[in-house]
Write a protein that holds these residues in place. Sequence first.
Motif, mmCIF file in Angstrom:
data_model
loop_
_atom_site.group_PDB
_atom_site.id
_atom_site.type_symbol
_atom_site.label_atom_id
_atom_site.label_comp_id
_atom_site.label_asym_id
_atom_site.label_seq_id
_atom_site.Cartn_x
_atom_site.Cartn_y
_atom_site.Cartn_z
ATOM 1 N N LYS A 1 -20.346 44.314 -20.622
ATOM 2 C CA LYS A 1 -20.314 42.855 -20.853
ATOM 3 C C LYS A 1 -21.155 42.319 -21.711
ATOM 4 C CE LYS A 1 -20.059 42.494 -16.332
ATOM 5 N NZ LYS A 1 -19.676 42.273 -15.038
ATOM 6 N N ARG A 2 -20.544 41.088 -22.319
ATOM 7 C CA ARG A 2 -21.612 40.273 -22.812
ATOM 8 C C ARG A 2 -21.327 38.546 -22.372
ATOM 9 N NH1 ARG A 2 -20.703 38.428 -29.431
ATOM 10 N NH2 ARG A 2 -21.516 36.625 -29.232
ATOM 11 N N ALA A 3 -22.323 38.230 -21.792
ATOM 12 C CA ALA A 3 -22.079 36.717 -21.512
ATOM 13 C C ALA A 3 -22.890 35.871 -22.270
ATOM 14 C CB ALA A 3 -21.950 36.707 -20.064
ATOM 15 N N SER A 4 -22.785 34.573 -22.037
ATOM 16 C CA SER A 4 -23.898 33.412 -22.569
ATOM 17 C C SER A 4 -25.035 33.410 -21.393
ATOM 18 C CB SER A 4 -23.084 32.241 -22.663
ATOM 19 O OG SER A 4 -22.659 31.653 -21.475
ATOM 20 N N THR B 1 -22.937 36.118 -8.534
ATOM 21 C CA THR B 1 -22.832 37.640 -8.285
ATOM 22 C C THR B 1 -22.362 38.116 -9.829
ATOM 23 O OG1 THR B 1 -20.675 37.297 -7.512
ATOM 24 C CG2 THR B 1 -22.404 37.435 -5.893
ATOM 25 N N ILE B 2 -22.618 39.440 -9.946
ATOM 26 C CA ILE B 2 -22.018 39.837 -11.176
ATOM 27 C C ILE B 2 -20.703 40.631 -10.725
ATOM 28 C CG2 ILE B 2 -23.548 42.022 -10.716
ATOM 29 C CD1 ILE B 2 -23.321 42.590 -13.712
ATOM 30 N N GLY B 3 -19.810 40.760 -11.712
ATOM 31 C CA GLY B 3 -18.593 41.347 -11.502
ATOM 32 C C GLY B 3 -18.722 42.846 -11.592
ATOM 33 N N ALA C 1 -16.209 48.656 -7.226
ATOM 34 C CA ALA C 1 -16.930 49.096 -5.920
ATOM 35 C C ALA C 1 -17.714 50.263 -6.490
ATOM 36 C CB ALA C 1 -15.936 49.670 -4.811
ATOM 37 N N GLN C 2 -18.833 50.561 -5.766
ATOM 38 C CA GLN C 2 -19.976 51.589 -5.845
ATOM 39 C C GLN C 2 -20.534 51.623 -7.322
ATOM 40 O OE1 GLN C 2 -17.962 55.033 -4.349
ATOM 41 N NE2 GLN C 2 -18.523 54.434 -2.269
ATOM 42 N N ASP C 3 -20.151 50.594 -8.153
ATOM 43 C CA ASP C 3 -20.768 50.625 -9.510
ATOM 44 C C ASP C 3 -22.142 49.832 -9.529
ATOM 45 O OD1 ASP C 3 -21.102 51.281 -12.236
ATOM 46 O OD2 ASP C 3 -19.293 50.109 -12.857
ATOM 47 N N ALA C 4 -22.891 50.033 -10.364
ATOM 48 C CA ALA C 4 -24.013 49.267 -10.578
ATOM 49 C C ALA C 4 -24.598 49.212 -12.007
ATOM 50 C CB ALA C 4 -25.337 50.043 -9.734
ATOM 51 N N LEU C 5 -25.343 48.243 -12.363
ATOM 52 C CA LEU C 5 -26.027 48.052 -13.746
ATOM 53 C C LEU C 5 -27.108 49.110 -14.010
ATOM 54 C CD1 LEU C 5 -26.745 44.204 -13.946
ATOM 55 C CD2 LEU C 5 -24.694 45.531 -15.151
ATOM 56 N N ILE C 6 -26.888 49.576 -14.888
ATOM 57 C CA ILE C 6 -28.173 50.447 -15.583
ATOM 58 C C ILE C 6 -28.956 49.873 -16.892
ATOM 59 C CG2 ILE C 6 -27.135 52.638 -15.027
ATOM 60 C CD1 ILE C 6 -26.335 53.262 -17.592
ATOM 61 N N PHE C 7 -28.255 48.612 -17.306
ATOM 62 C CA PHE C 7 -28.904 47.882 -18.272
ATOM 63 C C PHE C 7 -28.537 46.602 -18.152
ATOM 64 C CE2 PHE C 7 -29.251 46.238 -22.557
ATOM 65 C CZ PHE C 7 -30.429 46.604 -23.064
ATOM 66 N N LYS D 1 -19.064 37.025 -14.398
ATOM 67 C CA LYS D 1 -18.402 37.698 -13.215
ATOM 68 C C LYS D 1 -17.363 38.250 -13.311
ATOM 69 C CE LYS D 1 -15.730 33.264 -12.697
ATOM 70 N NZ LYS D 1 -15.647 32.439 -11.740
ATOM 71 N N ASP D 2 -16.924 38.668 -14.821
ATOM 72 C CA ASP D 2 -15.878 39.464 -15.199
ATOM 73 C C ASP D 2 -16.432 40.984 -14.962
ATOM 74 O OD1 ASP D 2 -14.322 37.329 -15.652
ATOM 75 O OD2 ASP D 2 -14.771 37.141 -17.724
ATOM 76 N N LEU D 3 -15.383 41.832 -15.054
ATOM 77 C CA LEU D 3 -15.846 43.061 -14.818
ATOM 78 C C LEU D 3 -16.481 43.763 -16.331
ATOM 79 C CD1 LEU D 3 -15.415 45.603 -13.046
ATOM 80 C CD2 LEU D 3 -13.291 46.022 -14.025
#
Length: 862
Positions: free
Chosen positions: A523-526, A535-537, A540-546, A579-581
């Motif tokens: 995702k790219r957001a302003s 919160t970030i979209g 379930a059970q996913d996570a940011l790695i970057f 907050k989008d996926l």
Amino acid sequence: MSVIDRIDKYVEKVIESTLEDIVSERFARYSKYIIQDRALPDARDGLKPVQRRILYAMQQMGMLHNKPYKKSARIAGEVMGKYHPHGDSSIYEAMVRLSQDFKMRVPLIDMHGNNGSIDGDSAAAMRYTEARLSRASEALLGDIDKRTVPFVPNFDDEELEPTVLPAKFPNLLVNGATGISAGYATKIPPHNLREVVEATIAYLDNENITIEEITKMIKGPDFPTGGIVQGQSGILSALDKGSGKVVIRAKTEIEEISKSQDRIIVTEIPYEVNKADLVRSIDVLRIDKKIDDILEIRDESDQQGLRIAIDLKKGADAQFILNYLFKSSDLQVAYNYNMVAILNHRPVLVGVLPILKAYVDHQKDVITNRSNYELAKANKRQHIVLGLIKMVSVVEDIIKIIRKSQNKQNAKENIMEAFGFTEVQAEAIVTLQLYRLSNTDILALQQESDNLLAFIKELEHILSSEQALRRVIKRELVEIVNLLGEDRRSEIEAEIDVIKIDQKELISEERVMIGITKEGYIKRASTRSHQASLTIGLKAQDALIFEKELNTLDTLLIFTNLGNYIYLPVFKIDEQKWKDLGIYINNITPIEKNEKIIKVIAVSNFKTDETILLATLHGMMKQAKLQDFEVTRYSKPIKAMKLSDDDQLIHVDMHEKPNILSLSKKGYALRFRTDDLPLYGLQAGGVKSMSLSEGDQVAAALYVNTSDDFVILTSRGHVIKDVVEELPIYNRNRRGILVIDHQKTNPHYAVSGARLSKQQQKENVDVRIVTENGSLMLTVSDLKYSGNKFGKKLFDEEALGKGFIIEVFDAKDDDIELKVTKLPPKKTPNPIETIDLKEEIVTVDDKKIHLNRLDLFDEDDE
């Protein structure tokens, strides 16, 4: 009773044949028909049958250029009823095209009313429009009534129609042609009439003329819509062999609105480009923000001519935007010659010389046939005139004989018998009006006789002399040029201007937040959306790695476990809310089902001496130059490292340091000099850099400084912190020393590692731990521990699952951007830094044991 016998009762004649033979024979006949009699033009007059029939029918109806217009429906009906038994719509469409000055270089029909437009508007219905022949079509039809061309019966044998027109100019080259038939297609561009006639005259003077000499006269295509034609080599190839490629570019100019604002003006567009679609496509580029510097686009065309205005924003680079529009819209199009024409009743791909030869040979036949016709007519008239002149001397006697005769036939016989006139002369005498006996008409007869003698002599000279015949053809060509010739509209440029667009120049530079998850969502957001989102979209059970704030001009290198990397410019990522996926990676670049993201690197500049370290599960490693990762085509994953069938890429690191630290799953750490690991290209597989025992594998490979610490994430959720300086430097391809104590039950296995500099500790930077079921955000201070050789337990693996990535965020003032490997080696009294050590193996009671840096003994797995 067979089927054939039963059919014989009702059908008089039954032909037994296979379906293959029937279809083959019928299709062959159909193909021959549409090739010869529908879609392809004749090389002699440059017309397709429907066009020839339209012009001939209009000439027979007396619809010349100086006569009143007649309804198009009447013309279409005449053509359909007498010569072309097909749909009236196809006839009318052919008429309309012949009248359009943006399709035909020399229009052949003068149509009154709406005959379509360059915007793609269709013509009005045939009941509303009117038409007549143009001067050019009259030149094509000239002398057709003098037996110059062969005629054949029409479809119902009630009329005769010409198989070809006399054609006073080479219409095939002048107006070009397009058409598709079975197995053949043709695409011949229009050319300038003056240039074509000049080349024809040159061919008449020298039939061995070379194509190079022809190209000095025929400069190239001359489209009715003008424009700029690029590619001298393509023109030469087309004129020589019949096929070649040129580029047609719109004619543009840049107007200055104000000191800092410009406007692009388009005055001519490429041939057969729809103007309305062109304007719409450029506006779509503006709406889709593929180019930000266009303010407005307007079609300002009027009776004065074509004009498209493109207003630019202040400070915009007009020339760059114009180049982008040439590249991305129909302001520039490619034109591929395919000069197929019917030559000797066969479709042939030909260059200009065979076309000129066919035309000249046709003109020789036309002039010869016309001369024979006119000679016969002149001789007949001369014979009559001589009889009339002879009659003058005995006119009184002839009058007496006529008065005594019973009827016209008897008068003719009496005159022939008395004075020896022929029947033709006698016919002329008896039908002569009395006023013609005046003195004036007698002088006129004598003058006519002299003129006829001179004309007969000229015709006989033409028929007996090849040179005289050629002179007649030249003279008539010159007359046509004087009547119809126009200046060239299209400009010719020798070279095709290759335009290379760096899309980064089209992008507005701004700071954005980029997030990439372990499941592959991007995702790219302003920055505003990032700050406003609590919160970030995530699934379930996913996570940011970057997660990083980047410039839209930066590029992401996304490495996968299969040894590939995805080249993804930031501006190519669609903007969303934080907050989008996000967008799944497979919707951007297709990857394999078992392919997973292991590392993401953000790059601002590839033109550096930076290197990237790549390591595999089986201990293969290599360094590669960062600049090798820059590509121009990136629609699919690109190979970063060649892997064996059962191997995977496990770790990627950047920012070269003097040493490389390799950590294995079973807790071994190997430190060796960076210079010992060679640089390879992206297609190479690397070299063996860490020796592994059975069941062991590499967990991480890092660039490190001597002054750094490092942290190890274990399979049980512990983080062990250690010191680089305490690790001896070995040669490459060794096991190293044990840094995680072995346990027989529920052992700690290394799953990831990270460098930890003094500055990162000073700034207490963030630390991210990614697990199977989520992630954990900490700081460096949370990693501190004492008194536990297995480090500090940070999470329960039963709740979050096993961890697999630990990442220490960059420090603001760290030396991470510096490349110390290029500096001269420092001299230090520490022998560990200056002497290569070998692993120390000692034997106690005939058993091999390994000496680790903590002076703890542990059985070797071997």
